[in-house]
Design a protein around this motif. Structure first.
Motif, PDB file in Angstrom:
ATOM      1  N   LEU A 243       0.992  -1.066   0.009  1.00  0.00           N
ATOM      2  CA  LEU A 243      -0.044   0.012   0.036  1.00  0.00           C
ATOM      3  C   LEU A 243       0.778   1.246   0.020  1.00  0.00           C
ATOM      4  O   LEU A 243       1.964   1.287   0.659  1.00  0.00           O
ATOM      5  N   ILE A 244       0.497   2.337  -0.648  1.00  0.00           N
ATOM      6  CA  ILE A 244       1.255   3.530  -0.877  1.00  0.00           C
ATOM      7  C   ILE A 244       0.721   4.793  -0.648  1.00  0.00           C
ATOM      8  O   ILE A 244      -0.519   4.852  -1.127  1.00  0.00           O
ATOM      9  N   GLU A 245       1.425   5.705  -0.067  1.00  0.00           N
ATOM     10  CA  GLU A 245       0.457   7.005   0.135  1.00  0.00           C
ATOM     11  C   GLU A 245       2.037   7.894  -0.257  1.00  0.00           C
ATOM     12  O   GLU A 245       3.186   7.746   0.430  1.00  0.00           O
ATOM     13  N   LEU A 246       1.518   8.866  -1.240  1.00  0.00           N
ATOM     14  CA  LEU A 246       2.695   9.774  -1.816  1.00  0.00           C
ATOM     15  C   LEU A 246       1.988  11.217  -1.461  1.00  0.00           C
ATOM     16  O   LEU A 246       0.872  11.305  -2.093  1.00  0.00           O
ATOM     17  N   ASP A 247       2.636  12.201  -0.908  1.00  0.00           N
ATOM     18  CA  ASP A 247       2.195  13.559  -0.955  1.00  0.00           C
ATOM     19  C   ASP A 247       3.066  14.326  -1.896  1.00  0.00           C
ATOM     20  O   ASP A 247       4.373  14.275  -1.544  1.00  0.00           O
ATOM     21  N   GLY A 248       2.484  15.227  -2.992  1.00  0.00           N
ATOM     22  CA  GLY A 248       3.436  16.053  -3.555  1.00  0.00           C
ATOM     23  C   GLY A 248       3.054  17.629  -3.557  1.00  0.00           C
ATOM     24  O   GLY A 248       1.855  17.790  -2.745  1.00  0.00           O
ATOM     25  N   SER A 249       3.769  18.471  -3.960  1.00  0.00           N
ATOM     26  CA  SER A 249       3.533  19.792  -3.897  1.00  0.00           C
ATOM     27  C   SER A 249       2.360  20.191  -4.526  1.00  0.00           C
ATOM     28  O   SER A 249       1.444  21.185  -4.257  1.00  0.00           O
ATOM     29  N   ASP A 250       1.555  19.166  -5.447  1.00  0.00           N
ATOM     30  CA  ASP A 250       0.404  19.797  -6.079  1.00  0.00           C
ATOM     31  C   ASP A 250      -0.521  18.455  -5.760  1.00  0.00           C
ATOM     32  O   ASP A 250      -1.755  18.682  -6.482  1.00  0.00           O
ATOM     33  N   LYS A 266      -3.199  18.156 -10.177  1.00  0.00           N
ATOM     34  CA  LYS A 266      -3.619  19.227 -10.752  1.00  0.00           C
ATOM     35  C   LYS A 266      -4.948  19.213 -11.645  1.00  0.00           C
ATOM     36  O   LYS A 266      -5.495  20.164 -11.912  1.00  0.00           O
ATOM     37  N   SER A 267      -5.374  17.987 -12.131  1.00  0.00           N
ATOM     38  CA  SER A 267      -6.420  17.962 -13.005  1.00  0.00           C
ATOM     39  C   SER A 267      -7.687  17.472 -12.159  1.00  0.00           C
ATOM     40  O   SER A 267      -8.603  16.834 -12.743  1.00  0.00           O
TER      41      SER A 267
END
Ligand code: NAD
Ligand code: 89V
Length: 343
Positions: A243-250, A266-267
Motif C-alpha cells: 500500500l502506498i501514500e505519496l504527498d506532493g507539492s500539487d 492538478k486535474s
C-alpha cells in the motif's frame, strides 16, 4: 532473431513461477535445469518438459552453451553460482536477497563486471502493475514534487508453510520482504541518504524479526516511511499487496487495499482499479507477484537483446541491499545510519 538459450538453477517453490513466465515469453527458452535435489529436478523437469537435467551447477555450465542463467536458489548459494556464471561468461539473473552480506553482493557485482557479463537481481516487486501505475502518475507530474511517502506491507499471511526456511533464519522480514518494499521506496522517491529503523518479533515460533519500521531521507528531499509486518491480523487479509501514500507539492497518490488508485492532483481527483491481471497459470492471492515475474523476465530479454543495463542490475541492487544492512545495523544500535558509509 534466435531465441536466447537459458538454464534455471534451483527448482524450488518460487522457481515454478519463473518457469511459467519463461514459457509465456517470446525470445528466450529454458533449455536445461539444475537442482541438487533430484526430486525437485524431476517435478519441474516433468511439469515443463525439460529433458536436460543436472544435479550439479558446475556440470550444467560445462555441458550447455548458454546465453543466460536464471538462479532461483536460496541466498546461501547465490555468490558461488553467480561467480560460476561469471567465470563461464554467462549473463546471470539472481534471485533476491542478492547475497548474505553487502560484502558478498559487492564481490558478485565485481565478478560480473570484470567478466563483462550482465547481472540482474530478480527484484520483481517494482514490476507489479499497480506499482508501475503509481510511478507513471509521479512521472507525468500530476502531484508535483513528492515530499512524503509511506510504503506499507502489513499482513498475517502464513508465509512459512510455502517457505519454511523463513521461520529459521536470524533475519526475517527485512531481508526477505522489506528488501522489496525498500526497493519500491527507491524506485518511487530515489536513492536514500539516511535510514533509522526499529524491529520487533511478535511471533514466538520464528527466529527473526517479523515487524520492521523504517524512516528514510531521500537524496531528492523527500522523507519516507517503510513499514512491514507479518504479525498484523486484519479483517481482510491484504497479502501480498503493497500500500502506498505519496504527498506532493500539487497533490497526492493513494494505492489502497483492493488495488484502488486515487490520484488528487492538478486535474482533480481520479479513482481507478489497477488490479493485476490473473494469468492463466496464476493463483490468488499470488497473482500480483506472479505477473511481476513475467514483467521482470521480459525486461531481462529486452535488455540482453538491446545491450541495455537492467533496471535492477547488480550494481543498482547494491543500493537497495545497503538499506537492508542499514536497517539491521540501525535497529541494533538505535542510531540513524548513513547509506554512503556502506556503499
Ligand atoms: P526453495 O528452498 O523452495 O528452492 C530452492 C531450490 O534450490 C531447492 O530445490 C534446492 O534444492 C535448490 N538449490 C539450493 N542450492 C543449490 C545449488 N547450489 N545448486 C542447485 N540447486 C540448489 O526456495 P524458494 O522459496 O523457491 O526461494 C528461492 C529464492 O527465491 C529465495 O532467494 C527467495 O528469497 C526467493 N523468492 C523470491 C520471491 C519473489 O517474489 N522475488 C518470492 C519467493 C521466494
Ligand atoms: O517475495 C518474497 O520474497 C516472498 C514473500 C512475498 C512471501 O515474502 O518470500
Amino acid at each position: 532473431m534466435a531465441e536466447l538459450r537459458g538454464a534455471l538453477i534451483g527448482c524450488g517453490f518460487f522457481a515454478v513461477n519463473q518457469m511459467h513466465a519463461w514459457h509465456d515469453i517470446d525470445g528466450a527458452s529454458i533449455m536445461a535445469i539444475c537442482d541438487r535435489d533430484p526430486a525437485r529436478l524431476r517435478i519441474v523437469g516433468d511439469q515443463f518438459g525439460i529433458e536436460r537435467r543436472y544435479t550439479d551447477a558446475a556440470a550444467l555450465f560445462e555441458g550447455e552453451t548458454l546465453d543466460f542463467v536464471d538462479i532461483a536458489t536460496t541466498v546461501g548459494s547465490h555468490r558461488p553460482l553467480v561467480e560460476m556464471a561469471a567465470a563461464h561468461r554467462v549473463p546471470a539473473i539472481c534471485q533476491k536477497p542478492f547475497a548474505p552480506t553487502l560484502a558478498d553482493a559487492k564481490a558478485m557485482v565485481k565478478a560480473c563486471a570484470d567478466a563483462g557479463v550482465p547481472l540482474m537481481v530478480h527484484e520483481n516487486f517494482r514490476w507489479q502493475s499497480p506499482i508501475q501505475a503509481v510511478r507513471a502518475v509521479l512521472d507525468c507530474g500530476e502531484i508535483g514534487r513528492p515530499f512524503f511517502g509511506r510504503i506499507s506491507f502489513r499482513s498475517a499471511y502464513d508465509v512459512f508453510s510455502g517457505q519454511p526456511y523463513l521461520a529459521t533464519g536470524k533475519r526475517f522480514i527485512i531481508e526477505d520482504l522489506g528488501i522489496h518494499i525498500l526497493d519500491i521506496a527507491r524506485f518511487l522517491l530515489g536513492d536514500v541518504s539516511n535510514l533509522t529503523a526499529r524491529t520487533a518479533r511478535v511471533n514466538p515460533g520464528i527466529s527473526g524479526e517479523d515487524v520492521a519500521t523504517m524512516l528514510m531521507d531521500h537524496e531528492g528531499g523527500a522523507t519516507s516511511m517503510v513499514d512491514c509486518s507479518y504479525a498484523t491480523k486484519l479483517a481482510a487479509e491484504p497479502f501480498p499487496e503493497t500500500l502506498i501514500e505519496l504527498d506532493g507539492s500539487d497533490g497526492t497518490i493513494r494505492l489502497a487495499q483492493g488495488y484502488q488508485l486515487t490520484v488528487t492532483g492538478k486535474s482533480g481527483t481520479t479513482v481507478s482499479d489497477v488490479s493485476p491481471p490473473l494469468l492463466s497459470w496464476a493463483s490468488r492471492p499470488w497473482h500480483n507477484i506472479q505477473e511481476s515475474v513475467v514483467a521482470i523476465q521480459k525486461h531481462w530479454v529486452d535488455c540482453l537483446t538491446t545491450a541495455k543495463e537492467p533496471a535492477t542490475s547488480g550494481a543498482d541492487n547494491l543500493k537497495t541491499f545497503a538499506l537492508v544492512e542499514a536497517a539491521y545495523a540501525g535497529a541494533a544500535s538505535r542510531q540513524p545510519v548513513r547509506i554512503d558509509d556502506l556503499l
